[in-house]
Scaffold this motif. Structure first.
Motif, PDB file in Angstrom:
ATOM      1  N   GLY A 319      11.154  -5.884   3.700  1.00 24.83           N
ATOM      2  CA  GLY A 319       9.841  -6.376   4.087  1.00 24.83           C
ATOM      3  C   GLY A 319       8.826  -5.298   4.367  1.00 24.83           C
ATOM      4  N   VAL A 320       9.272  -4.032   4.487  1.00 23.25           N
ATOM      5  CA  VAL A 320       8.331  -2.925   4.691  1.00 23.25           C
ATOM      6  C   VAL A 320       7.592  -2.675   3.380  1.00 23.25           C
ATOM      7  N   PRO A 321       6.258  -2.617   3.388  1.00 22.53           N
ATOM      8  CA  PRO A 321       5.509  -2.391   2.142  1.00 22.53           C
ATOM      9  C   PRO A 321       5.973  -1.138   1.414  1.00 22.53           C
ATOM     10  N   ALA A 322       5.996  -1.220   0.084  1.00 27.43           N
ATOM     11  CA  ALA A 322       6.470  -0.107  -0.738  1.00 27.43           C
ATOM     12  C   ALA A 322       5.603   1.133  -0.575  1.00 27.43           C
ATOM     13  N   ARG A 323       4.340   0.946  -0.242  1.00 26.35           N
ATOM     14  CA  ARG A 323       3.491   2.127  -0.088  1.00 26.35           C
ATOM     15  C   ARG A 323       4.008   3.030   1.020  1.00 26.35           C
ATOM     16  N   PHE A 324       4.653   2.447   2.029  1.00 28.72           N
ATOM     17  CA  PHE A 324       5.181   3.249   3.142  1.00 28.72           C
ATOM     18  C   PHE A 324       6.529   3.875   2.787  1.00 28.72           C
ATOM     19  N   THR A 325       7.411   3.120   2.113  1.00 32.00           N
ATOM     20  CA  THR A 325       8.709   3.696   1.760  1.00 32.00           C
ATOM     21  C   THR A 325       8.559   4.743   0.656  1.00 32.00           C
ATOM     22  N   VAL A 326       7.798   4.412  -0.399  1.00 34.77           N
ATOM     23  CA  VAL A 326       7.624   5.357  -1.501  1.00 34.77           C
ATOM     24  C   VAL A 326       6.745   6.525  -1.068  1.00 34.77           C
ATOM     25  N   GLY A 327       5.595   6.221  -0.466  1.00 39.84           N
ATOM     26  CA  GLY A 327       4.705   7.289  -0.018  1.00 39.84           C
ATOM     27  C   GLY A 327       5.332   8.150   1.056  1.00 39.84           C
ATOM     28  N   GLY A 328       5.967   7.513   2.031  1.00 37.85           N
ATOM     29  CA  GLY A 328       6.623   8.269   3.099  1.00 37.85           C
ATOM     30  C   GLY A 328       7.786   9.090   2.584  1.00 37.85           C
ATOM     31  N   GLY A 329       8.541   8.528   1.619  1.00 37.95           N
ATOM     32  CA  GLY A 329       9.649   9.278   1.043  1.00 37.95           C
ATOM     33  C   GLY A 329       9.179  10.526   0.311  1.00 37.95           C
ATOM     34  N   LEU A 330       8.076  10.413  -0.425  1.00 37.66           N
ATOM     35  CA  LEU A 330       7.528  11.585  -1.118  1.00 37.66           C
ATOM     36  C   LEU A 330       7.052  12.640  -0.121  1.00 37.66           C
ATOM     37  N   LEU A 331       6.493  12.211   0.990  1.00 38.29           N
ATOM     38  CA  LEU A 331       6.085  13.168   2.022  1.00 38.29           C
ATOM     39  C   LEU A 331       7.297  13.904   2.588  1.00 38.29           C
ATOM     40  N   LEU A 332       8.411  13.185   2.778  1.00 41.85           N
ATOM     41  CA  LEU A 332       9.628  13.834   3.267  1.00 41.85           C
ATOM     42  C   LEU A 332      10.178  14.823   2.238  1.00 41.85           C
TER      43      LEU A 332
END
Length: 500
Positions: A319-332
């Motif tokens: 349920g977490v928006p993909a912009r946060f998982t994908v964007g946050g993952g790229l930041l990590l």
């Protein structure tokens, strides 16, 4: 056989083709010594496979819809196996590179048909289970690649990283013919040959230009000509696709900020996450004297972190928006590479651990969600196109990153060593070691080159992450729906005609 046969057949092929993206990483120094290969040769050993896979993936999917998905899949496995045999028998770098390109052609036919084949066999809950198993196998292939490559290289020899594909291919063909029914796309669909050729030409020209620039500088006439050819091919591709009845990739989709953001994220993801691994592996073995097994085991920090996050994230991040998982993952991933940029002449493999863990955490967030993010950004009837595009962009980004990172590495090393010695050392050869340079100077130069390359990878990851966060903003209701059914939607029949 009816329940697990099709899934086993498809997963065998998927495991092989994804394993061969990373399994060669730890074998590069041994290949360089056995074949007298240069840095550009080693780059093409990795690039040839990824580039062919990326360039032909969309076209292979369209051809499979017309010719039959099982038929194309089996042909891909057979071609992959034959090319693997040629790789193992290669007597020089040219033969090995050519065989790797053919391997990539077979892999494109396999990967383009995996999800549609599963979608034609499994329905409802069984489809969800099948796709979950397929996703786990895909992640495992990337995770065990460096380790398995190290075991084979340190044992029977580097040629066996290719020979091992032969018995698996035989089993995959037998199971596919016995357990997987034939299926096709919507009637009347045509293969976009012109679009396939132009996309492949653009991808190949830009990759060749990057390799040429790494050898001779970015002002080299051959490199500039290649980049010009790539730009012209891309422009023609856009024109052809706008007019095609059944386009491989509708350019108008890039007018959607969310879709453009996901494609930029996909292009950066594999390159930022894995593009530095080949050069890190050369450092571990050539400069630190580690065996292929120990050198491959270093990357377990990345693989295990990725596996744990991907496995847990499916439940905890639902349920977490993909912009946060994908964007946050790229930041990590970007942050992890910044942590890798502090090596010196006295550094050991333990200095890589914090950065590899962060890169693994980011990879575990991005990999499961990026396809769903692509599907959420397009109408349902274009889901097959979006799914193929995200896989193609991932492989293309990996191929380009290897070239750019290699150029950065050797350019920085050339500040401390003669350029020829820098290229030899970066390619895993021992020529620089035999050239009378003090070991401390060699280790210092390579560490400096890796630091500069890690900074570039970090900037790539962070920039892509910020773009994804800014651009990927699907409607809330649609995002929830696609999160629940993205993988299933991707396996549906392709439309006879994609809408604009």
């Amino acid at each position: 056989m009816r329940t697990w046969g099709p899934l086993t057949a498809v997963c065998l092929g998927t495991f092989m083709l994804l394993l061969d993206v990373t399994i060669v990483v730890v074998a590069l120094p041994d290949m360089a010594g056995a074949l007298d290969a240069s840095l550009s040769d080693l780059q093409w050993v990795m690039d040839g496979y990824a580039l062919a896979l990326a360039a032909l993936l969309l076209g292979a999917g369209a051809a499979a819809d017309v010719l039959g998905r099982r038929r194309v899949h089996v042909a891909g496995v057979v071609l992959f196996a034959a090319a693997s045999l040629l790789c193992g028998l290669a007597s020089g770098p040219g033969v090995l590179v050519a065989a790797r390109v053919v391997q990539g052609v077979g892999a494109a036919a396999m990967l383009a048909t995996t999800l549609p084949l599963l979608g034609s066999v499994y329905q409802g809950r069984r489809r969800s289970v099948a796709l979950g198993v397929w996703g786990a196998v895909s992640g495992a292939a990337a995770a065990v690649g460096p380790v398995l490559g190290g075991l084979l290289t340190d044992g029977p020899g580097w040629r066996w990283i290719f020979y091992v594909n032969l018995p698996v291919s035989v089993a995959a063909v037998w199971l596919t013919l016995r357990a997987v029914p034939e299926s096709k796309g919507a009637a009347g669909r045509r293969i976009d040959w012109a679009g396939t050729a132009l996309f492949a030409g653009a991808a190949g020209a830009v990759t060749f230009g990057a390799v040429r620039a790494g050898e001779n500088g970015w002002g080299d006439g051959g490199a500039l000509a290649s980049f010009g050819l790539a730009a012209a091919s891309l422009a023609c591709f856009v024109v052809v696709e706008l007019r095609a009845a059944d386009p491989l990739l509708d350019p108008r989709l890039f007018l959607r900020p969310a879709f453009a953001g996901v494609m930029l994220g996909a292009l950066a993801f594999s390159g930022a996450a894995f593009g530095l691994m080949p050069y890190t592996s050369i450092w571990l073995q050539t400069l630190l004297g580690m065996s292929p097994v120990r050198g491959g085991a270093v990357f377990l920090w990345l693989s295990l972190a990725s596996f744990v996050v991907a496995a847990a994230g499916g439940r905890l991040l639902h349920g977490v928006p993909a912009r946060f998982t994908v964007g946050g993952g790229l930041l990590l991933i970007g942050a992890g590479h910044f942590c890798l940029a502090f090596l010196d002449s006295g550094s050991t493999a333990s200095a890589l651990v914090p950065g590899l863990l962060l890169v693994g955490l980011g990879t575990g967030l991005v990999a499961p969600g990026i396809a769903g993010a692509a599907l959420a950004a397009v109408p349902p009837e274009q889901s097959g196109m979006a799914g193929g595009a995200v896989n193609a962009f991932r492989q293309l980004g990996y191929a380009l990153a290897i070239d750019v990172f290699g150029t950065v590495l050797t350019s920085r090393m050339a500040d401390e060593l003669p350029r020829e010695a820098a290229h030899t050392l970066a390619g895993g050869g021992a020529g620089a070691l035999r050239g009378g340079f003090p070991e401390q100077a060699l280790r210092s130069a390579f560490a400096s080159g890796l630091n500069a390359t890690a900074v570039v990878a970090g900037v790539l990851g962070v920039t892509a992450g910020l773009l994804v966060l800014a651009l990927v903003r699907p409607a809330r209701a649609r995002a929830r729906a696609v999160t629940d059914s993205a993988a299933a939607t991707l396996t549906e029949e392709r439309p006879a005609r994609a809408s604009g």
